[in-house]
Design an enzyme around this catalytic site. Sequence first.
Site, mmCIF file in Angstrom:
data_model
loop_
_atom_site.group_PDB
_atom_site.id
_atom_site.type_symbol
_atom_site.label_atom_id
_atom_site.label_comp_id
_atom_site.label_asym_id
_atom_site.label_seq_id
_atom_site.Cartn_x
_atom_site.Cartn_y
_atom_site.Cartn_z
ATOM 1 N N THR A 1 -11.022 11.252 119.537
ATOM 2 C CA THR A 1 -11.260 11.910 118.266
ATOM 3 C C THR A 1 -12.507 11.387 117.572
ATOM 4 O O THR A 1 -12.896 10.230 117.781
ATOM 5 C CB THR A 1 -10.043 11.666 117.342
ATOM 6 O OG1 THR A 1 -10.340 12.118 116.026
ATOM 7 C CG2 THR A 1 -9.689 10.186 117.252
ATOM 8 N N ASP A 2 -13.079 12.224 116.711
ATOM 9 C CA ASP A 2 -14.227 11.760 115.905
ATOM 10 C C ASP A 2 -13.791 10.779 114.814
ATOM 11 O O ASP A 2 -14.631 10.133 114.185
ATOM 12 C CB ASP A 2 -14.982 12.950 115.295
ATOM 13 C CG ASP A 2 -14.147 13.811 114.355
ATOM 14 O OD1 ASP A 2 -12.942 13.540 114.183
ATOM 15 O OD2 ASP A 2 -14.714 14.765 113.780
ATOM 16 N N GLU A 3 -12.471 10.669 114.569
ATOM 17 C CA GLU A 3 -12.014 9.772 113.496
ATOM 18 C C GLU A 3 -12.304 8.309 113.823
ATOM 19 O O GLU A 3 -12.278 7.462 112.937
ATOM 20 C CB GLU A 3 -10.521 9.974 113.228
ATOM 21 C CG GLU A 3 -10.227 11.374 112.777
ATOM 22 C CD GLU A 3 -8.907 11.529 112.031
ATOM 23 O OE1 GLU A 3 -8.295 10.526 111.650
ATOM 24 O OE2 GLU A 3 -8.511 12.684 111.826
ATOM 25 N N TYR B 1 -3.865 5.632 112.745
ATOM 26 C CA TYR B 1 -4.094 6.583 113.850
ATOM 27 C C TYR B 1 -5.464 6.363 114.483
ATOM 28 O O TYR B 1 -5.590 6.181 115.698
ATOM 29 C CB TYR B 1 -3.973 8.034 113.336
ATOM 30 C CG TYR B 1 -4.622 9.032 114.265
ATOM 31 C CD1 TYR B 1 -4.091 9.276 115.530
ATOM 32 C CD2 TYR B 1 -5.800 9.695 113.902
ATOM 33 C CE1 TYR B 1 -4.709 10.160 116.410
ATOM 34 C CE2 TYR B 1 -6.416 10.584 114.766
ATOM 35 C CZ TYR B 1 -5.867 10.814 116.016
ATOM 36 O OH TYR B 1 -6.487 11.684 116.883
ATOM 37 N N LYS C 1 -6.616 5.084 118.276
ATOM 38 C CA LYS C 1 -7.452 5.856 119.213
ATOM 39 C C LYS C 1 -8.719 5.077 119.564
ATOM 40 O O LYS C 1 -9.168 5.085 120.712
ATOM 41 C CB LYS C 1 -7.817 7.226 118.613
ATOM 42 C CG LYS C 1 -6.669 8.212 118.538
ATOM 43 C CD LYS C 1 -6.093 8.597 119.889
ATOM 44 C CE LYS C 1 -6.979 9.532 120.672
ATOM 45 N NZ LYS C 1 -6.306 9.963 121.943
HETATM 46 O O1 DAU Z 1 -10.960 14.985 113.411
HETATM 47 C C1 DAU Z 1 -10.057 15.090 114.472
HETATM 48 C C2 DAU Z 1 -8.664 14.861 113.952
HETATM 49 O O2 DAU Z 1 -8.273 15.993 113.215
HETATM 50 C C3 DAU Z 1 -7.656 14.565 115.057
HETATM 51 O O3 DAU Z 1 -8.009 13.391 115.714
HETATM 52 C C4 DAU Z 1 -6.257 14.437 114.470
HETATM 53 O O4 DAU Z 1 -5.315 14.226 115.488
HETATM 54 C C5 DAU Z 1 -5.934 15.701 113.719
HETATM 55 O O5 DAU Z 1 -4.665 15.584 113.122
HETATM 56 C C6 DAU Z 1 -6.985 15.978 112.655
HETATM 57 O O6 DAU Z 1 -6.906 14.983 111.616
HETATM 58 P P1 DAU Z 1 -6.909 15.348 110.059
HETATM 59 O O7 DAU Z 1 -6.233 14.284 109.313
HETATM 60 O O8 DAU Z 1 -8.294 15.728 109.629
HETATM 61 O O9 DAU Z 1 -6.019 16.713 110.117
HETATM 62 P P2 DAU Z 1 -4.968 17.322 109.099
HETATM 63 O O10 DAU Z 1 -4.700 18.718 109.530
HETATM 64 O O11 DAU Z 1 -3.815 16.409 108.889
HETATM 65 O O12 DAU Z 1 -5.776 17.378 107.742
HETATM 66 C C7 DAU Z 1 -6.988 18.104 107.611
HETATM 67 C C8 DAU Z 1 -7.502 17.884 106.204
HETATM 68 O O13 DAU Z 1 -6.616 18.554 105.292
HETATM 69 C C9 DAU Z 1 -7.508 16.427 105.773
HETATM 70 O O14 DAU Z 1 -8.632 16.201 104.941
HETATM 71 C C10 DAU Z 1 -6.228 16.265 104.967
HETATM 72 C C11 DAU Z 1 -6.037 17.632 104.343
HETATM 73 N N1 DAU Z 1 -4.629 18.078 104.142
HETATM 74 C C12 DAU Z 1 -3.772 17.983 105.207
HETATM 75 C C13 DAU Z 1 -2.440 18.394 105.079
HETATM 76 C C14 DAU Z 1 -1.477 18.275 106.214
HETATM 77 C C15 DAU Z 1 -4.240 18.628 102.950
HETATM 78 O O15 DAU Z 1 -5.062 18.734 102.007
HETATM 79 N N2 DAU Z 1 -2.937 19.055 102.814
HETATM 80 C C16 DAU Z 1 -2.031 18.949 103.829
HETATM 81 O O16 DAU Z 1 -0.840 19.331 103.630
#
Ligand code: DAU
Length: 355
Positions: free
Chosen positions: A134-136, A159, A163
Amino acid sequence: MKTILITGAAGFIGSAVARQFIDETQDKVVNVDKLTYAGNLQSLTSISDNLRYKFEQVDICDAAEVARVFREHQPDAVMHLAAESHVDRSITGPAAFIQTNIVGTYTLLEAARSYWSELDSARKAVFRFHHISTDEVYGSLDDSGFFTEDTAYEPNSPYSASKASSDHLVRAWHHTYGLPVVTTNCSNNYGPYHFPEKLIPLVILNAVNGKPLPIYGKGDNIRDWLYVDDHARALRLVLEKGKLGETYNIGGWNEKTNLEVVQSICAILDEMLPHNAPHAKLITYVQDRPGHDRRYAIDATKIANDLGWKPQETFETGLRKTVEWYLTNSDWVRGVTSGDYQKWVSQNYAKRGTA
Ligand code: DAU
């Protein structure tokens, strides 16, 4: 015809890769998946009866079982996608992330090394271990700049730290033991079959059901969105043509604030389900994620220049396809939201055994 061992092929990205291999090549796929909450064999029903597809319900931390799988299936390549992947879960329960992402990767590397070292020279030369990351691992960007393959690692969440550790293990197994590895680091994926704990599928399903659309903080965090089938194509290309020991960043060139993403989903749903419009009335600002990375943006120049990959979907086309998919695949959605997908697995695999 090659045999590709894919760990985590019941997950979101892994299942997209497995479907592409079966649909678009003559290669065989061995799906090695523990089936945690995020593993869903219903994402593979379109290929599960294909004779070139096999499923092994195996935990990558189980060294004996992993060794058996290598012995029995004799893979030509490993694509390692099995991982705990949700940042929020890593904050409340980091242990599973340390176990699967670090210990699991270590166990798989050791099994791969032992198997690879016994291959004859022709098979040894073509064997690949492709680590999908991942880019994280690069941490967080300010308003400018991009993550390149040379960006220093600065993981911020349990996380991303897990990774990053796994990336380092893979690098070390290449440098110390000569294991033929390639690593890729991708931006945020989205598309069909995405477990609805992640932003895009969560917002689509909540909006359809008239539930609040939770936005962390002010919604101004930025992510770089990559359509999952574009990512799968990139992974197959890196596996085939990537230079050993190298890293390739894979991103969609689609930077959006979270608020923009949610508003775009609402606008598409307003068109498709006008009786519930405007869906944006459901937007709800909630407490921010601790340590929330501000911005991710991948510079995908290397994979474009060296391997000729570029994404086929824009964010607009990919998001529309994704929303349509969630509206038309009510069986998969019902299975996931009710938890029945896990019962379905035990019923079907109790009957059939591993196929
Ligand atoms: O960048 C790659 C990564 O992208 C992967 O390595 C991870 O496995 C994947 O889960 C994803 O990580 P994020 O934390 O960026 O994804 P997430 O969908 O959880 O959240 C995307 C953005 O949206 C983040 O800034 C948090 C925000 N968010 C997330 C959720 C679940 C919200 O604002 N509300 C929410 O309910």
